[in-house]
Design an enzyme around this catalytic site. Structure first.
Site, PDB file in Angstrom:
ATOM      1  N   GLU A 405      -4.832   5.677  -0.751  1.00  0.00           N
ATOM      2  CA  GLU A 405      -5.782   5.546  -1.848  1.00  0.00           C
ATOM      3  C   GLU A 405      -6.833   4.512  -1.490  1.00  0.00           C
ATOM      4  O   GLU A 405      -6.511   3.429  -0.991  1.00  0.00           O
ATOM      5  CB  GLU A 405      -5.043   5.103  -3.103  1.00  0.00           C
ATOM      6  CG  GLU A 405      -5.942   4.702  -4.248  1.00  0.00           C
ATOM      7  CD  GLU A 405      -5.219   3.885  -5.281  1.00  0.00           C
ATOM      8  OE1 GLU A 405      -5.883   3.063  -5.934  1.00  0.00           O
ATOM      9  OE2 GLU A 405      -3.998   4.060  -5.448  1.00  0.00           O
ATOM     10  N   HIS A 490       5.967   2.651  -7.329  1.00  0.00           N
ATOM     11  CA  HIS A 490       6.461   4.015  -7.553  1.00  0.00           C
ATOM     12  C   HIS A 490       7.959   4.126  -7.323  1.00  0.00           C
ATOM     13  O   HIS A 490       8.407   4.872  -6.457  1.00  0.00           O
ATOM     14  CB  HIS A 490       5.755   4.989  -6.604  1.00  0.00           C
ATOM     15  CG  HIS A 490       4.274   5.025  -6.727  1.00  0.00           C
ATOM     16  ND1 HIS A 490       3.458   5.504  -5.725  1.00  0.00           N
ATOM     17  CD2 HIS A 490       3.456   4.652  -7.732  1.00  0.00           C
ATOM     18  CE1 HIS A 490       2.202   5.425  -6.106  1.00  0.00           C
ATOM     19  NE2 HIS A 490       2.171   4.904  -7.322  1.00  0.00           N
ATOM     20  N   ASN A 528       1.398  10.113  -5.797  1.00  0.00           N
ATOM     21  CA  ASN A 528       1.738   9.371  -6.999  1.00  0.00           C
ATOM     22  C   ASN A 528       2.682  10.234  -7.843  1.00  0.00           C
ATOM     23  O   ASN A 528       2.426  11.416  -8.045  1.00  0.00           O
ATOM     24  CB  ASN A 528       0.475   9.060  -7.791  1.00  0.00           C
ATOM     25  CG  ASN A 528       0.791   8.476  -9.143  1.00  0.00           C
ATOM     26  OD1 ASN A 528       1.132   9.201 -10.063  1.00  0.00           O
ATOM     27  ND2 ASN A 528       0.705   7.174  -9.267  1.00  0.00           N
TER      28      ASN A 528
END
Length: 549
Positions: A405, A490, A528
């Protein structure tokens, strides 16, 4: 959704000592939606009613208000079932003294952290100096839970992780799905449940033409340019932010939120958290009640059927003010990967639920999270104003096992820094176990297990640095430390689907107990994870409603 529309989440970057005080507080700025027919609304479970009462009996108790729990509550309520949700964190519905519900990323106060007296920001250093600050102890929105050599960032409050994440709403490539959830039918997930989840979450994509011109995404355009010059695809990533509102912010016609850097400690305006989507729909049924600042400590079979659930009510200092015992016909564990796993491991080990199988606590992973920053040349400024919502990334999953990202650094001052959160194909899995001597549930994660993530991320950034003649930042995570290998945004696993549960989240050994959150997913989603958690919950609750009710 395109196979190229991958991944999520992020943080920040830096610059020089003259604005160290300003930058210190942004240290993690960019961390870290065909449905069941609705039943009639009922005033008896009005969501404005008070918290659950001692001695109450409820048809369905949902522990946690994150993605899986919110899906379960909505669909159960639409099917005519009264639901009570128990949430350890606050409701986050009342403004503070500054008139805002959430504090800004650049100025954390007591609202920022869960029961800490000092912040624990993802970027811990600037020019080698520690940048965390003292804050009053409070039931704040972000939990930085330290265990087993890793810090796990988790949202605390009604809406769970949706309150604090970057909102990057990514459906994994179908070609990767078999490695994520091998016992689940990919065809039905991609035909039915991923579309249902994306609709329910309100997922949208940035306008590429607007992206190309607006000042607040200069940082992402620099990331795109560097990626493409090194031969890597740059992909736009869907998000749950209100992009029309974002345009208004940038134009100065609406109160600034993402453009003001709000993300890590909540977003006051444009973000479509679960409070605005699944939970709003659940409340509207009249069948869902939520008790914030309530923490489940025990679940055991009740003599007369169902389950006895013991719940502590806490105040904003974390002190228990009351203990309640209620009975639930069915219990859905949705406290997040860590919360659900720790609770189940404790319940098994202490004899409350001894028939849980030996898979409880296993298969936990960090989704391969690792961060780094790069120091750009003066001719590559990343912009003084940066929207805190990431909207693109660098895809090297097939060749190098990493997706990065392009993350913002919303300091309000030019830093010439590019910052990245990578999701990698890290194979390591940890286990939660109960320590009888201390009474604690422990995680056996090892810091050295992050090395595969670093190696995979390097397949992107070594090449970009070589092409651009740039270097890694070494002042963000400690003196002369390049990699943010100490954390995850996560967490996944701990009660894996098809192992600790059946193929729909029913816990083995106990009829009427279910896991319906990220604990079901074994450690990595390649992207994600919250869209996958939501879609899996949609799949599972549909079968549970059809067969178990």
């Amino acid at each position: 959704m395109s196979d190229k529309a991958l991944h999520e989440n992020g943080s920040k970057g830096i610059s020089r000592r003259g604005f160290m005080a300003r930058t210190s507080s942004i240290a993690g700025a960019a961390v870290l939606a065909g449905q069941v027919a609705a039943g009639p609304a009922r005033a008896a479970t009005n969501p404005t009613a008070g918290p659950i009462e001692n001695g109450a009996r409820v048809p369905a108790l949902v522990i946690g208000t994150g993605y899986g729990g919110s899906v379960a509550a909505l669909r159960l309520a639409q099917a005519g079932v009264d639901v009570h949700m128990v949430e350890m964190g606050m409701a986050w519905d009342t403004p503070g003294s500054d008139g805002k519900i959430f504090c800004n990323t650049t100025s954390p106060d007591q609202r920022a952290y869960w029961l800490r007296t000092r912040t624990k920001q993802p970027l811990s250093n600037f020019l080698g100096f520690p940048i965390d600050k003292d804050v009053p102890r409070y039931t704040g929105i972000l939990d930085a839970e330290e265990m087993g050599g890793i810090i796990v960032y988790q949202g605390r409050g009604v809406g769970g992780g949706s309150l604090v994440n970057g909102g990057m709403a990514v459906t994994p490539r179908r070609s990767n799905f078999a490695a994520i959830l091998p016992t689940v039918d990919a065809q039905e997930m991609y035909a039915t449940y991923y579309p249902r989840a994306n609709a329910g979450l309100g997922v949208g994509l940035v306008d590429p033409a607007w992206f190309d011109t607006v000042d607040c995404y200069q940082f992402a355009r620099v990331g795109r340019k560097h990626a493409q010059r090194s031969g890597f695809p740059f992909v736009f990533v869907p998000d749950v932010y209100d992009w029309d509102y974002m345009k208004q912010e940038a134009a100065g016609t609406a109160p600034k939120s993402a453009v003001a850097g709000e993300i890590l400690y909540g977003n006051n305006h444009g973000k479509k958290s679960l409070q605005k989507t699944y939970l709003a729909q659940a409340r509207a049924t009249g069948r869902v009640t939520i008790s914030p600042l309530h923490k489940v400590t025990s679940v055991r079979p009740a003599t007369a059927g169902g389950y006895t659930v013991v719940i502590d009510r806490i105040d904003t200092s974390g002190t228990t003010t009351a203990t309640k015992s209620v009975t639930a016909d069915k219990v859905f564990f949705a406290a997040g990967s860590v919360g659900t796993s720790k609770l189940l491991v404790r319940l098994k080990a202490t004899g409350a639920l001894p028939a849980l199988n030996g898979e409880i606590g296993k298969g936990w992973g960090d989704n391969g999270n690792v961060m780094c920053g790069r120091a750009n040349h003066m001719w590559d400024p990343t912009g003084k104003i940066q929207a805190s919502i990431p909207c693109g990334g660098i895809d090297n999953w097939d060749a190098g096992g990493a997706f990065a990202e392009v993350a913002p650094l919303p300091t309000g001052i030019e830093t010439y820094a590019s910052f990245y959160l990578s999701i990698t194909k890290n194979p390591h899995r940890a286990e939660f176990t109960y320590n009888a001597a201390s009474g604690a549930v422990e995680l056996n994660w090892q810091t050295a297990w992050k090395q595969p993530s670093i190696d995979m991320a390097k397949t992107i950034f070594d090449k970009i640095n070589s092409k651009e003649g740039t270097i890694y930042r070494t002042d963000l995570f400690g003196s002369y430390k390049i990699w943010g290998d100490h954390l995850t945004y996560h967490p996944l696993g701990g009660a894996v689907l098809g192992k600790a549960t059946d193929n729909y989240g029913r816990l083995y050994g106990y009829a009427g107990l279910y896991v319906i959150d990220g604990a079901l997913i074994p450690g990595n989603t390649s992207v994600n994870p919250f869209v996958t958690i939501t879609a899996l919950a949609e799949r599972n609750i549909e079968t549970i409603i059809a067969t178990d009710l």
